[in-house]
Design a protein around this motif. Structure first.
Motif, mmCIF file in Angstrom:
data_model
loop_
_atom_site.group_PDB
_atom_site.id
_atom_site.type_symbol
_atom_site.label_atom_id
_atom_site.label_comp_id
_atom_site.label_asym_id
_atom_site.label_seq_id
_atom_site.Cartn_x
_atom_site.Cartn_y
_atom_site.Cartn_z
ATOM 1 N N PHE A 122 0.811 -1.222 0.000
ATOM 2 C CA PHE A 122 0.000 0.000 0.000
ATOM 3 C C PHE A 122 0.847 1.276 0.000
ATOM 4 O O PHE A 122 0.314 2.363 0.091
ATOM 5 C CB PHE A 122 -0.945 0.012 1.208
ATOM 6 N N VAL A 149 -5.951 3.017 -9.463
ATOM 7 C CA VAL A 149 -5.460 3.076 -8.072
ATOM 8 C C VAL A 149 -4.819 4.443 -7.835
ATOM 9 O O VAL A 149 -5.069 5.107 -6.823
ATOM 10 C CB VAL A 149 -4.442 1.946 -7.800
ATOM 11 N N ALA A 198 -7.362 7.161 -7.588
ATOM 12 C CA ALA A 198 -8.069 7.222 -6.299
ATOM 13 C C ALA A 198 -7.397 8.238 -5.383
ATOM 14 O O ALA A 198 -8.077 9.011 -4.690
ATOM 15 C CB ALA A 198 -8.104 5.840 -5.648
ATOM 16 N N MET A 199 -6.061 8.248 -5.374
ATOM 17 C CA MET A 199 -5.329 9.196 -4.515
ATOM 18 C C MET A 199 -5.616 10.635 -4.965
ATOM 19 O O MET A 199 -5.841 11.521 -4.158
ATOM 20 C CB MET A 199 -3.815 8.993 -4.589
ATOM 21 N N LYS A 257 -11.971 3.014 2.156
ATOM 22 C CA LYS A 257 -10.727 3.217 1.414
ATOM 23 C C LYS A 257 -10.201 1.885 0.862
ATOM 24 O O LYS A 257 -9.758 1.804 -0.286
ATOM 25 C CB LYS A 257 -9.677 3.876 2.317
ATOM 26 N N LEU A 275 -9.752 1.024 -3.084
ATOM 27 C CA LEU A 275 -8.441 0.661 -3.630
ATOM 28 C C LEU A 275 -8.492 -0.701 -4.312
ATOM 29 O O LEU A 275 -7.917 -0.895 -5.385
ATOM 30 C CB LEU A 275 -7.388 0.645 -2.509
ATOM 31 N N HIS A 276 -9.204 -1.647 -3.702
ATOM 32 C CA HIS A 276 -9.264 -2.976 -4.308
ATOM 33 C C HIS A 276 -10.049 -2.958 -5.618
ATOM 34 O O HIS A 276 -9.638 -3.561 -6.623
ATOM 35 C CB HIS A 276 -9.864 -3.995 -3.322
ATOM 36 N N TYR A 286 -7.910 -1.401 -8.190
ATOM 37 C CA TYR A 286 -6.878 -2.376 -8.605
ATOM 38 C C TYR A 286 -7.468 -3.344 -9.639
ATOM 39 O O TYR A 286 -6.825 -3.690 -10.637
ATOM 40 C CB TYR A 286 -6.380 -3.114 -7.355
#
Ligand SMILES: Cc1cc2nc3c(=O)[nH]c(=O)nc-3n(C[C@H](O)[C@H](O)[C@H](O)COP(=O)(O)OP(=O)(O)OC[C@H]3O[C@@H](n4cnc5c(N)ncnc54)[C@H](O)[C@@H]3O)c2cc1C
Length: 416
Positions: A5, A79, A82-83, A311, A315-316, A319
């Protein structure tokens, strides 16, 4: 399988640049718009302020985080996105300033995937340049938007044109849009009910596309229009994707678009939790600070755990969307569906708890919470109502158990 992560130094640098940009450019710009009531009293000043921020974002290289570099974007995977989205949405104007706002963002994905070269140049290019806006017209007042096989807007072929008649509503952005992606029924007896609809690109304004009103909602009049469509003609070259592929196109669009909503909702929930804690550390009652009371600690703890779950789910799911670009057989639908349902509900609960901890102040419009709450309610039914996601999630879980003798595949198919 590597589970890591931590962010690469390059990605961490991007995340921090977005954060700095939002703090130093967008939040002050937003405050100016709010304090000087620019939106209500000075349209030119308002648009000028918005465009100034967009220009600054572009100059900073913080433009189109969701698009490939060939389209002027940052070329990030989901991914990574997302940030960026979760930083950008710390300000309500952030996604717009970076040109990754709904519905344009979803329309860009759709055009990039389904558009012909000509359609991409004519419609995707100006969206990416930030010189045009778009809308997506699917939902109708007469039938349940949750079930697109019920769509009643029809299109029939007349020579090299299609003639469209119908009624749409809640079409976000319709008044600003230079074009619409419109879903209409073209097939009378499709092989499967999902293959009855087709997407068309409609240049706006257009004869036959009649703007009835902007619908007033619980967060005001916000650009969601009701449209009557009467003998609207589009050339056959305006078809997006093939005949009967409207549903497929909608599904393709909704995967990344739903998850992008979740990324932005995480930012909103985090803001609400920050505010909850901040208030609890400053408000004193019955001999101690609110932060010292177990009842308030439970609200904080529940919100913290739910935000953490949200979160991880986002993230998953991100991904898995990235994995699909490497391996077509990967299916992310279940993970996106579960994330969308969970994050939408988490958002509503966390904002509600934050309002509770703020008391009367939370109910006022002196903090952003009331406005955030009004916006958040939409999340539980738009882009797939809670119950429809639950229905699909349960179907997948039952299906996994029936075929595998285990529900494991339906719970993210993770190696635990
Ligand atoms: C702010 C906002 C912006 C929007 N923007 C757009 C846009 O740009 N373009 C566009 O096309 N649409 C847009 N929409 C519409 C949105 O996509 C629809 O509201 C959504 O798809 C649900 O459709 P519906 O409102 O017709 O609700 P319905 O389909 O009538 O559903 C109502 C309720 O019935 C229940 N329900 C439905 N089906 C089932 C089921 N199978 N099992 C159990 N319960 C069920 C759920 O509780 C659901 O909330 C927007 C809506 C809002 C509020």
């Amino acid at each position: 399988m590597a589970i890591d992560f931590s962010l690469s130094p390059e990605l961490e640098a991007i995340r921090l640049r977005v954060r700095t940009f939002i703090d130093s450019v967008v939040k002050p710009g937003e405050a100016r718009i709010h304090d000087d009531k620019l939106r209500e009293t000075d349209k030119t000043g308002y648009i000028g302020e918005l465009l100034r921020m967009r220009k600054a974002a572009r100059a900073e290289g913080l433009w189109l985080p969701h698009m490939p570099e060939e389209w002027g974007g940052m070329g990030l995977g989901h991914v990574q996105l997302a940030m960026v989205q979760a930083e950008a949405a710390k300000s309500s104007l952030g996604p717009w300033v970076l040109n990754c706002q709904a519905p344009d963002e979803g329309n860009m994905h759709t055009l990039a995937h389904w558009g012909t070269d000509e359609q991409k140049e004519k419609y995707l290019r100006p969206l990416c340049e930030g010189t045009a806006w778009s809308c997506f017209a699917m939902t109708e007042p007469e039938v349940a938007g949750s079930d697109p096989t019920l769509i009643q807007t029809t299109a029939y072929q007349d020579g090299d044109e299609w003639v469209i008649n119908g009624h749409k509503w809640f079409i976000s952005n319709a008044r600003r849009a230079g074009f619409a992606i419109l879903i209409a029924r073209t097939e009378d007896n499709p092989e499967i009910p999902q293959a009855g609809n087709t997407a068309f690109i409609v240049d706006l304004p257009a004869q036959g596309w009649n703007d009835v009103r902007e619908i007033e909602t619980m967060h005001g009049g916000t650009g969601h229009s009701e449209i009557m469509i009467e003998d609207l003609r589009v050339h056959q070259s305006q078809m997006l994707g093939g005949r009967g592929q409207g549903h497929l196109l909608g599904q393709y669009r909704l995967g990344p678009a739903r998850l992008a909503h979740c990324m932005r909702w995480i930012a909103q929930a985090e803001t609400a939790l920050d505010m909850m804690v901040d208030r609890s550390l400053k408000r004193y009652s019955h001999g101690s600070l609110l932060a010292e009371k177990q009842g308030i600690q439970w609200l904080i703890a529940d919100s913290t755990m739910e935000l953490y779950q949200a979160k991880l789910m986002v993230l998953h799911a991100a991904y898995k969307i990235d994995a699909k670009s490497r391996d077509e057989s990967v299916d992310f639908t279940a993970e996106v569906s579960m994330a969308k349902h969970f994050v939408a509900n988490m958002l509503n609960r966390v904002i509600d708890r934050s309002i509770q901890v703020h008391g009367a102040l939370g109910y006022s419009t002196d903090t952003p919470l009331a406005h955030m709450y009004q916006h958040a309610r939409w999340a539980r039914f738009a882009d797939g109502a809670d119950e429809v996601h639950q229905m699909r999630i349960a179907q997948r879980t039952i299906g996994a158990y029936t075929s595998d003798g285990s529900t494991r595949r339906a719970t993210g198919n993770l190696p635990i």
